[in-house]
Design an enzyme around this catalytic site. Structure first.
Site, PDB file in Angstrom:
ATOM      1  N   GLN A 126      40.777  38.683  41.269  1.00 56.70           N
ATOM      2  CA  GLN A 126      39.213  38.336  41.280  1.00 56.70           C
ATOM      3  C   GLN A 126      39.209  39.556  42.453  1.00 56.70           C
ATOM      4  OE1 GLN A 126      39.782  34.859  43.479  1.00 56.70           O
ATOM      5  NE2 GLN A 126      39.018  33.693  41.873  1.00 56.70           N
ATOM      6  N   ARG A 171      45.658  55.544  28.468  1.00 54.34           N
ATOM      7  CA  ARG A 171      47.179  55.859  29.678  1.00 54.34           C
ATOM      8  C   ARG A 171      47.885  54.960  29.888  1.00 54.34           C
ATOM      9  NH1 ARG A 171      45.069  60.217  33.418  1.00 54.34           N
ATOM     10  NH2 ARG A 171      46.896  60.703  33.653  1.00 54.34           N
ATOM     11  N   ASN A 197      48.820  33.054  41.864  1.00 55.79           N
ATOM     12  CA  ASN A 197      48.886  33.373  40.506  1.00 55.79           C
ATOM     13  C   ASN A 197      50.123  34.665  40.204  1.00 55.79           C
ATOM     14  OD1 ASN A 197      48.213  31.400  38.880  1.00 55.79           O
ATOM     15  ND2 ASN A 197      46.444  32.233  38.163  1.00 55.79           N
ATOM     16  N   ASP A 248      39.305  26.846  37.213  1.00 55.88           N
ATOM     17  CA  ASP A 248      40.846  28.054  37.956  1.00 55.88           C
ATOM     18  C   ASP A 248      40.572  28.960  39.215  1.00 55.88           C
ATOM     19  OD1 ASP A 248      42.351  26.167  36.623  1.00 55.88           O
ATOM     20  OD2 ASP A 248      42.647  27.635  35.268  1.00 55.88           O
TER      21      ASP A 248
END
Length: 272
Positions: A228, A139, A128, A54
């Protein structure tokens, strides 16, 4: 000119070996595409065959930008939600492509823009998701969300995922978001471990423009696109998200292939 296909290969030894076999078999009917140069995609390709998982498929989806060329994923990775076929059926699938015996599934993308001091610094389509989170895990991130110009709420959480239906089975699913069929016209907002338990995943129409403003102390905030590509965020940055005009076309060989993939990858009862 003879019909031919393009091949994009995952940077992995086994995928490279299989690609070599494919090139020797097909000869002039195929061409290997180097994704480091988006200007060298021939105009006469029937499709791009993506040999990889993927992650490779998402990379290629960004690489083709707004070109009208179908993609066919071949499963080499572990999950393969975006793969239409497997290595074992590769040659059968390619033969069907040359015979033009296939269907086209259209997947929506999100248009992501980031504006800093009045200047657009990011303008990317994702297949996506876009994820906003803190690089410091201890945090919380505070993301004020506006839908169609109207304030919705401020998510205080480890992060916020904005996903397409295609991306509903990626990070959003791991964060507790819903599985959404790719043909459902929607955008998914999924907070990651929200501080307020009533902040739940939300489905909105994909015609709704989204604006996200970083509140509190937004140092060390990162915007990640399709898992990515990452961008460091600054205080005052505004993120604008809407349905992209550019779709992704995916080759399929049967109408209900999505449900078969879903059952198999999620190991549901009956999945084989």
């Amino acid at each position: 000119m003879t019909d031919r296909i393009g091949i994009v290969i995952k940077n992995e030894e086994y995928a490279q070996e299989k690609a070599g076999e494919l090139v020797r078999t097909l000869g002039e009917k195929c061409v290997v595409i180097d994704t480091r140069d988006s200007g060298k995609i021939p105009d006469d390709l029937l499709c791009l065959v993506v040999l990889g998982g993927d992650g490779t498929f998402l990379h290629v989806a960004r690489f083709i930008e707004d070109r009208d060329i179908p993609l066919m994923g071949v499963k080499f990775g572990e999950v393969g939600f975006l793969a239409e076929t497997t290595e074992e059926r590769l040659y059968q699938a390619i033969e069907s492509v040359f015979k033009k015996e296939y269907l086209i599934q259209e997947r929506t993308r999100l248009d992501i823009k980031v504006v800093r001091n009045g200047e657009r610094i990011v303008d990317v389509d994702v297949l996506n998701d876009a994820v906003i989170n803190k690089s410091a895990l201890s945090r919380l991130a505070s993301c004020a969300v506006f839908l169609d110009g109207n304030y919705l709420t401020t998510f205080r959480a480890d992060g916020l995922i904005v996903a397409t239906p295609t991306g509903s089975t990626a990070y959003s699913l791991a964060a507790g978001g819903p599985v959404v069929h790719p043909e459902v016209p929607s955008i998914i907002l999924t907070p990651i471990c929200p501080f307020t338990l009533t902040n739940r995943p939300l489905l909105i129409p994909d015609s709704t423009p989204i604006e996200i403003r970083l509140e509190g102390s937004p140092e060390d905030m990162i915007l990640t696109l399709d898992g990515q590509e990452g961008f460091d965020m600054d205080p005052g940055d505004k993120i604008f998200i809407k349905k992209s005009r550019n779709i992704i076309k995916m080759i399929s060989f049967e109408n209900q292939s999505y449900f078969k993939v879903l059952k198999t990858r999620l190991h549901w009862s009956g999945g084989k």
